[in-house]
Design a protein around this motif. Structure first.
Motif, PDB file in Angstrom:
ATOM      1  N   HIS A   1     -38.412  46.587  10.677  1.00  0.00           N
ATOM      2  CA  HIS A   1     -37.331  46.960   9.769  1.00  0.00           C
ATOM      3  C   HIS A   1     -36.777  45.678   9.160  1.00  0.00           C
ATOM      4  O   HIS A   1     -36.490  44.719   9.874  1.00  0.00           O
ATOM      5  N   GLY A   2     -36.605  45.638   7.841  1.00  0.00           N
ATOM      6  CA  GLY A   2     -36.095  44.441   7.193  1.00  0.00           C
ATOM      7  C   GLY A   2     -35.051  44.750   6.147  1.00  0.00           C
ATOM      8  O   GLY A   2     -35.216  45.688   5.356  1.00  0.00           O
ATOM      9  N   GLU A   3     -33.954  43.982   6.155  1.00  0.00           N
ATOM     10  CA  GLU A   3     -32.909  44.126   5.136  1.00  0.00           C
ATOM     11  C   GLU A   3     -32.377  42.744   4.762  1.00  0.00           C
ATOM     12  O   GLU A   3     -32.362  41.826   5.585  1.00  0.00           O
ATOM     13  N   LYS A   4     -31.942  42.648   3.507  1.00  0.00           N
ATOM     14  CA  LYS A   4     -31.300  41.423   3.038  1.00  0.00           C
ATOM     15  C   LYS A   4     -29.858  41.737   2.664  1.00  0.00           C
ATOM     16  O   LYS A   4     -29.591  42.708   1.957  1.00  0.00           O
ATOM     17  N   VAL A   5     -28.933  40.907   3.130  1.00  0.00           N
ATOM     18  CA  VAL A   5     -27.506  41.114   2.886  1.00  0.00           C
ATOM     19  C   VAL A   5     -26.977  39.913   2.115  1.00  0.00           C
ATOM     20  O   VAL A   5     -27.157  38.767   2.539  1.00  0.00           O
ATOM     21  N   GLU A   6     -26.311  40.189   0.991  1.00  0.00           N
ATOM     22  CA  GLU A   6     -25.821  39.103   0.143  1.00  0.00           C
ATOM     23  C   GLU A   6     -24.301  39.063   0.044  1.00  0.00           C
ATOM     24  O   GLU A   6     -23.738  38.164  -0.582  1.00  0.00           O
ATOM     25  N   LYS A   7     -23.616  40.054   0.633  1.00  0.00           N
ATOM     26  CA  LYS A   7     -22.156  40.025   0.691  1.00  0.00           C
ATOM     27  C   LYS A   7     -21.709  40.728   1.965  1.00  0.00           C
ATOM     28  O   LYS A   7     -22.390  41.609   2.482  1.00  0.00           O
ATOM     29  N   ASN A   8     -20.545  40.330   2.453  1.00  0.00           N
ATOM     30  CA  ASN A   8     -20.107  40.758   3.775  1.00  0.00           C
ATOM     31  C   ASN A   8     -20.002  42.263   3.947  1.00  0.00           C
ATOM     32  O   ASN A   8     -20.335  42.794   5.014  1.00  0.00           O
ATOM     33  N   ILE A   9     -19.558  42.945   2.930  1.00  0.00           N
ATOM     34  CA  ILE A   9     -19.311  44.373   3.076  1.00  0.00           C
ATOM     35  C   ILE A   9     -20.577  45.153   3.428  1.00  0.00           C
ATOM     36  O   ILE A   9     -20.518  46.254   3.981  1.00  0.00           O
TER      37      ILE A   9
ATOM     38  N   PHE B   1     -21.521  35.301  -1.474  1.00  0.00           N
ATOM     39  CA  PHE B   1     -22.357  35.011  -0.313  1.00  0.00           C
ATOM     40  C   PHE B   1     -21.800  35.779   0.875  1.00  0.00           C
ATOM     41  O   PHE B   1     -20.746  36.395   0.789  1.00  0.00           O
ATOM     42  N   VAL B   2     -22.498  35.697   1.992  1.00  0.00           N
ATOM     43  CA  VAL B   2     -21.965  36.224   3.240  1.00  0.00           C
ATOM     44  C   VAL B   2     -21.144  35.118   3.900  1.00  0.00           C
ATOM     45  O   VAL B   2     -21.658  34.041   4.189  1.00  0.00           O
ATOM     46  N   ASP B   3     -19.869  35.376   4.107  1.00  0.00           N
ATOM     47  CA  ASP B   3     -19.001  34.424   4.802  1.00  0.00           C
ATOM     48  C   ASP B   3     -19.267  34.558   6.304  1.00  0.00           C
ATOM     49  O   ASP B   3     -19.198  35.650   6.863  1.00  0.00           O
ATOM     50  N   MET B   4     -19.566  33.431   6.970  1.00  0.00           N
ATOM     51  CA  MET B   4     -19.922  33.478   8.388  1.00  0.00           C
ATOM     52  C   MET B   4     -18.753  33.891   9.271  1.00  0.00           C
ATOM     53  O   MET B   4     -18.955  34.491  10.332  1.00  0.00           O
ATOM     54  N   ASP B   5     -17.537  33.598   8.867  1.00  0.00           N
ATOM     55  CA  ASP B   5     -16.381  34.069   9.638  1.00  0.00           C
ATOM     56  C   ASP B   5     -16.371  35.597   9.681  1.00  0.00           C
ATOM     57  O   ASP B   5     -16.205  36.211  10.746  1.00  0.00           O
TER      58      ASP B   5
ATOM     59  N   ALA C   1     -25.880  47.460   7.447  1.00  0.00           N
ATOM     60  CA  ALA C   1     -27.263  47.012   7.664  1.00  0.00           C
ATOM     61  C   ALA C   1     -27.553  46.862   9.149  1.00  0.00           C
ATOM     62  O   ALA C   1     -28.642  47.225   9.623  1.00  0.00           O
ATOM     63  N   LEU C   2     -26.593  46.349   9.905  1.00  0.00           N
ATOM     64  CA  LEU C   2     -26.767  46.206  11.354  1.00  0.00           C
ATOM     65  C   LEU C   2     -26.926  47.568  12.012  1.00  0.00           C
ATOM     66  O   LEU C   2     -27.798  47.754  12.878  1.00  0.00           O
ATOM     67  N   GLN C   3     -26.130  48.535  11.604  1.00  0.00           N
ATOM     68  CA  GLN C   3     -26.234  49.879  12.181  1.00  0.00           C
ATOM     69  C   GLN C   3     -27.586  50.514  11.857  1.00  0.00           C
ATOM     70  O   GLN C   3     -28.192  51.176  12.712  1.00  0.00           O
ATOM     71  N   ARG C   4     -28.061  50.294  10.638  1.00  0.00           N
ATOM     72  CA  ARG C   4     -29.381  50.846  10.280  1.00  0.00           C
ATOM     73  C   ARG C   4     -30.487  50.172  11.092  1.00  0.00           C
ATOM     74  O   ARG C   4     -31.459  50.832  11.494  1.00  0.00           O
TER      75      ARG C   4
ATOM     76  N   VAL D   1     -26.084  32.821   2.823  1.00  0.00           N
ATOM     77  CA  VAL D   1     -24.801  32.136   2.999  1.00  0.00           C
ATOM     78  C   VAL D   1     -24.686  30.980   2.016  1.00  0.00           C
ATOM     79  O   VAL D   1     -25.684  30.503   1.453  1.00  0.00           O
ATOM     80  N   ASN D   2     -23.469  30.523   1.823  1.00  0.00           N
ATOM     81  CA  ASN D   2     -23.173  29.453   0.869  1.00  0.00           C
ATOM     82  C   ASN D   2     -23.754  28.130   1.368  1.00  0.00           C
ATOM     83  O   ASN D   2     -23.345  27.627   2.421  1.00  0.00           O
ATOM     84  N   PRO D   3     -24.710  27.530   0.645  1.00  0.00           N
ATOM     85  CA  PRO D   3     -25.312  26.278   1.116  1.00  0.00           C
ATOM     86  C   PRO D   3     -24.353  25.103   1.116  1.00  0.00           C
ATOM     87  O   PRO D   3     -24.658  24.057   1.703  1.00  0.00           O
ATOM     88  N   LYS D   4     -23.188  25.254   0.474  1.00  0.00           N
ATOM     89  CA  LYS D   4     -22.196  24.172   0.451  1.00  0.00           C
ATOM     90  C   LYS D   4     -21.305  24.187   1.695  1.00  0.00           C
ATOM     91  O   LYS D   4     -20.607  23.221   1.972  1.00  0.00           O
ATOM     92  N   ILE D   5     -21.316  25.296   2.423  1.00  0.00           N
ATOM     93  CA  ILE D   5     -20.513  25.387   3.645  1.00  0.00           C
ATOM     94  C   ILE D   5     -21.460  25.228   4.827  1.00  0.00           C
ATOM     95  O   ILE D   5     -22.167  26.149   5.213  1.00  0.00           O
TER      96      ILE D   5
END
Length: 554
Positions: A502-510, A361-365, A515-518, A532-536
């Motif tokens: 413009h639309g993008e989906k991000v599933e991991k932090n790297i 997932f994408v870690d929010m930190d 994606a933001l720059q694009r 993001v992780n629904p458990k956090i």
């Protein structure tokens, strides 16, 4: 020359310096819209929902420092507009809402879409008025703008009967007028200064009055001169630069204990332009009975509403700070600079960015780390309501004034339309909205508005397929009994592209920073969906424990 009521309304708007107006078109104020056709210097932004239009106007007002103007049709349109009016009321934002109304002979007959607008909105607004004679438009509409901006700013609603707008009269529209803010008495300023100098543990709380008065730089000078720790009120992050040695932290959801202890242990609290909201005061438990409160506010109705002040000073933040900086010194400080440094060091430790990356997932930190690194310091951030806000408030440091636009009312659906308003107010700044999937779905139709008017905002959608805030409350109060908070969502990135954004989906932090720059480089309105992780559900949650449970369940 005689002019119609609709034209008179627009002539007053022009005199008042209105540059943007936000609406959903309605037949009950067609005369106003027709007159706007003849005034191209006032840009009409036609939104897809009245709630979106009101949020755009409110966000525009915050980012521009001018009056926000929104318009809607009678009854159904007006009630949709109410969420933005309520936000403006709680946020002290100058707003004028122009609402079409049923024809005068049809009133009180339950006419088509009839609502008693002045009565319905009376407790949400500083003033409500219905103009029943065309000759009174200049007088009453100019008064509406004055009331919206004077004292503690806020929303004003003006009801405009359909037939009145088509009447004609010879009118004399005078120039716009403003009243000067109240000035403090020098004796009160001297008393406040002496009290602070004789305090061992003073604290200053800076609210929206500092921002509205454009007194940020004066506040920095004052804090440095008085060696005062500065705390920003709920969602007023940019009232004071967060990396400044005098900054101690912010009030709101998730305020760290060190700061609450410092304020409750303060012997003197200087509250500057803040109304002491429920959230900021932790359900009105913030101040100790042993603290002396010096309350400075432009609105005397605020005094004693939550806490009784030892000294109440009716003044705007700028005039108080100007006089305070000029007041003669009398005696040395008792307070310790070590205390000031300790509070700032604790804030820096609490808000230290964490470059935590995950693959599943994408870690929010990690996301907040990348946002802080990638975005210019003058970027304007807007946000929705939701648990994602905990990461924003904790880790994002606001260094410059006029860089945050958020709802103290906690309104969902605010992020995207407020970003549109803010971008129109500050077209040369980057504007980024952050929303949860629940809030974003409430106003996502405004993507089309941004595309149609070529307004390149960037919307980050934190997607966990849950109404996260309510789920967190459920798990705290009713464990293992979640109901009504699971969601199923569309492909937000794909939906954005269907709108022409413009639309993008991000599933991991790297993948987030690229994606933001694009998105920035595209020059288009953009949506970045982050999974993001629904458990956090909350910032600071034990991620190791969550991951261990996830592994064991698999």
């Amino acid at each position: 020359m005689k002019v119609s009521g609709g034209r008179a309304v627009v002539e007053v708007m022009a005199k008042e310096g209105v540059k943007k107006a936000f609406c959903v078109p309605g037949e009950s104020y067609l005369s106003v819209m027709d007159a706007l056709y003849q005034h191209p210097e006032i840009e009409l932004i036609s939104a897809r929902h009245e709630g979106g239009a009101s949020f755009m106007a409110e966000g525009y007002a915050k980012a521009s420092g001018e009056v926000g103007v929104c318009m809607a049709t009678r009854g159904v349109g007006a009630t949709n507009l109410a969420i933005g009016i309520h936000t403006a009321a709680q946020d002290s934002t100058p707003l004028v809402a122009l609402i079409g109304q049923v024809e005068r002979p049809f009133k009180d007959k339950e006419a088509f879409q009839e609502v008693n607008l002045t009565g319905f909105f009376s407790h949400l607004c500083k003033w409500t008025v219905e103009i029943d004679r065309v000759e009174r438009i200049p007088e009453l509409l100019q008064r509406a703008f004055h009331i919206a901006t004077s004292g503690r700013p806020g929303p004003v609603l003006v009801a405009l009967p359909h037939d009145m707008l088509e009447d004609e009269a010879e009118l004399n529209i005078t120039p716009s007028y403003r009243s000067l803010p109240p000035q403090p008495h020098m004796e009160d300023v001297k008393q406040a200064m002496d009290t602070i100098r004789n305090a061992e543990r003073p604290v200053l709380i800076a609210g929206g009055g500092v921002i509205h008065a454009k007194a940020n730089r004066l506040l920095v000078q004052f804090a440095e001169a008085m060696k005062l720790p500065v705390v920003t009120a709920f969602r007023r992050f940019d009232a004071f630069p967060n990396s400044h040695p005098c900054y101690a932290g912010w009030l709101g959801f998730g305020t760290p204990q060190y700061l609450l202890d410092a304020i409750r242990g303060a012997d003197v609290v200087l509250a500057l332009g803040t109304r002491f909201s429920q959230v900021g005061t932790q359900d009105y438990t913030l101040l100790s009975k042993n603290s002396k409160l010096i309350h400075v506010d432009i609105c005397p109705d605020i005094f004693g509403k939550v806490y009784a002040p030892s000294l109440a000073i009716e003044a705007d933040a700028k005039s108080f700070l100007e006089q305070a900086l000029q007041a003669p010194e009398s005696g040395s400080f008792i307070s310790s600079e070590d205390h000031l440094k300790e509070l700032h060091d604790k804030y820096l430790e609490f808000s230290e960015l964490k470059a935590d990356y995950t693959e599943d997932f994408v870690d929010m930190d990690g996301l907040m780390h990348d946002l802080a690194v990638c975005l210019p310091k003058d970027t304007i951030i807007t946000n929705d309501a939701g648990n994602f806000f905990g990461w924003l408030s904790r880790y994002y440091r606001f260094e410059q004034e006029n860089t945050y636009v958020g709802p103290t009312s906690g309104a969902m659906g605010y992020g995207l339309p407020a970003a549109i308003g803010a971008k129109l107010a500050q077209p040369h700044k980057q504007v980024v909205s952050i929303s949860g999937d629940g809030g974003f779905m409430m106003t996502l139709q405004e993507i089309e508005t941004a595309v149609r008017y070529k307004i390149p905002t960037i919307s980050i959608v934190v997607n966990n397929n849950i109404y996260g805030t309510i789920r967190a409350h459920q798990e705290r109060h009713f464990p293992d009994r979640a109901v009504g908070t699971d969601l199923s969502n569309p492909d937000f990135a794909g939906l954005a592209r269907l709108f022409g954004a413009h639309g993008e989906k991000v599933e991991k932090n790297i993948d987030f920073a690229p994606a933001l720059q694009r998105a920035i480089a595209s020059g288009l309105p953009a949506v970045i969906e982050v999974a993001v992780n629904p458990k956090i559900l909350s910032v600071g949650q034990d991620k190791k424990e969550v991951n261990e449970k996830l592994v064991s369940n698999n």
